[in-house]
Write a protein that holds these residues in place. Structure first.
Motif, PDB file in Angstrom:
ATOM      1  N   ASN B  24       1.777   1.349  -3.408  1.00  0.00           N
ATOM      2  CA  ASN B  24       2.745   2.438  -3.444  1.00  0.00           C
ATOM      3  C   ASN B  24       3.917   2.035  -4.321  1.00  0.00           C
ATOM      4  O   ASN B  24       4.339   0.881  -4.304  1.00  0.00           O
ATOM      5  CB  ASN B  24       3.227   2.770  -2.026  1.00  0.00           C
ATOM      6  N   TYR B  25       4.439   2.959  -5.066  1.00  0.00           N
ATOM      7  CA  TYR B  25       5.498   2.627  -6.012  1.00  0.00           C
ATOM      8  C   TYR B  25       6.658   3.594  -5.866  1.00  0.00           C
ATOM      9  O   TYR B  25       6.530   4.696  -5.330  1.00  0.00           O
ATOM     10  CB  TYR B  25       4.956   2.676  -7.451  1.00  0.00           C
ATOM     11  N   SER B  26       7.780   3.141  -6.374  1.00  0.00           N
ATOM     12  CA  SER B  26       8.961   3.983  -6.482  1.00  0.00           C
ATOM     13  C   SER B  26       9.421   3.909  -7.925  1.00  0.00           C
ATOM     14  O   SER B  26       9.696   2.809  -8.433  1.00  0.00           O
ATOM     15  CB  SER B  26      10.064   3.484  -5.548  1.00  0.00           C
ATOM     16  N   ARG B  69       0.293  11.213  -7.822  1.00  0.00           N
ATOM     17  CA  ARG B  69       1.732  11.383  -7.951  1.00  0.00           C
ATOM     18  C   ARG B  69       2.346  11.856  -6.642  1.00  0.00           C
ATOM     19  O   ARG B  69       3.409  11.375  -6.245  1.00  0.00           O
ATOM     20  CB  ARG B  69       2.057  12.397  -9.058  1.00  0.00           C
ATOM     21  N   SER B  72       2.713   8.925  -4.502  1.00  0.00           N
ATOM     22  CA  SER B  72       3.283   7.739  -5.162  1.00  0.00           C
ATOM     23  C   SER B  72       2.382   6.534  -4.948  1.00  0.00           C
ATOM     24  O   SER B  72       2.835   5.452  -4.565  1.00  0.00           O
ATOM     25  CB  SER B  72       4.697   7.443  -4.641  1.00  0.00           C
TER      26      SER B  72
END
Lengths: 113, 109
Positions: B24-26, B69, B72
């Motif tokens: 998971n990314y930010s 998207r 995330s």
């Protein structure tokens, strides 16, 4: 053979000493990177370079110095080593900014006593 | 600020079973996303990358990853794991890449 060569592979030194880790690549890639790898942190970027004589700080640059007088070499210097800098250091390169990093060296395991 | 989370520190799967490693990314914009593999005592090898376009990305060694998207996420998958896949896997986001803490994969015979 083409690739990234890091030297030395292993290094033991004492606090307060200066130590330089070498990185040499044979692809003539523009971009080069230095990372440190610590348990639980993954890889953290120390410094990177977009070309000869162009360098910039990464996430954890304090206590480190880099230079890049030639495209193929990107040495990392610890000016006054501290125990918190005990780590495994990886050099990497890529041909373009968004295609990164493509190739990693085998790492330098640095122990500071 | 960009960041990456790999929720699983260690995963064990049986040889031949399917695999999914989570990432998971930010990130503020459309991210550059990468997966790497690291065998013991070696540097990292790039498995695959996502910049734009098709959200399902094929990589080397039979791996694929899907960019979602709305979640995330950029999870890594392999339909049938081989014993040689045992290694540490890292997800990275952005340029220059910010890495997750890694997931260690153990493969049971």
């Amino acid at each position: 053979d083409a690739g990234i060569t890091q030297s030395p592979r292993y290094k033991i030194t004492e606090t307060g000493r200066q130590v330089t880790l070498m990185c040499h690549q044979t692809w003539s890639h523009s971009y080069m990177f230095w990372y440190r790898q610590d348990l639980g942190h993954g890889l953290r970027l120390i410094y990177y370079s977009a070309a000869a004589d162009i360098t910039d700080k990464g996430e954890v640059p304090d206590g480190y110095v880099v230079s890049r007088s030639k495209t193929e070499n990107f040495p990392l210097t610890l000016e006054s080593a501290t125990r918190s800098q005990t780590s495994v250091y990886f050099c990497a390169s890529s041909e373009s900014w968004n295609n990164q990093p493509q190739h990693f060296g085998d790492g330098t395991r640095l122990s500071i006593l | 600020a960009q960041s990456v989370t790999q929720p699983d520190i260690h995963i064990t799967v049986s040889e031949g079973a399917s695999l999914e490693l989570r990432c998971n990314y930010s990130y503020g914009a459309t991210p550059y996303l990468f997966w790497y593999v690291q065998s013991p005592g070696q540097g990292l090898q790039l498995l695959l990358k996502y910049f734009s376009g098709d959200t399902l990305v094929q990589g080397i060694k039979g791996f694929e990853a899907e960019f979602k998207r709305s979640q995330s996420s950029f999870n890594l998958r392999k339909p049938s794991v081989h014993w040689s896949d045992a290694a540490e896997y890292f997800c990275a986001v952005g340029a220059p890449g910010r890495f997750g803490a890694g997931t260690r994969l153990t493969v049971k015979p």
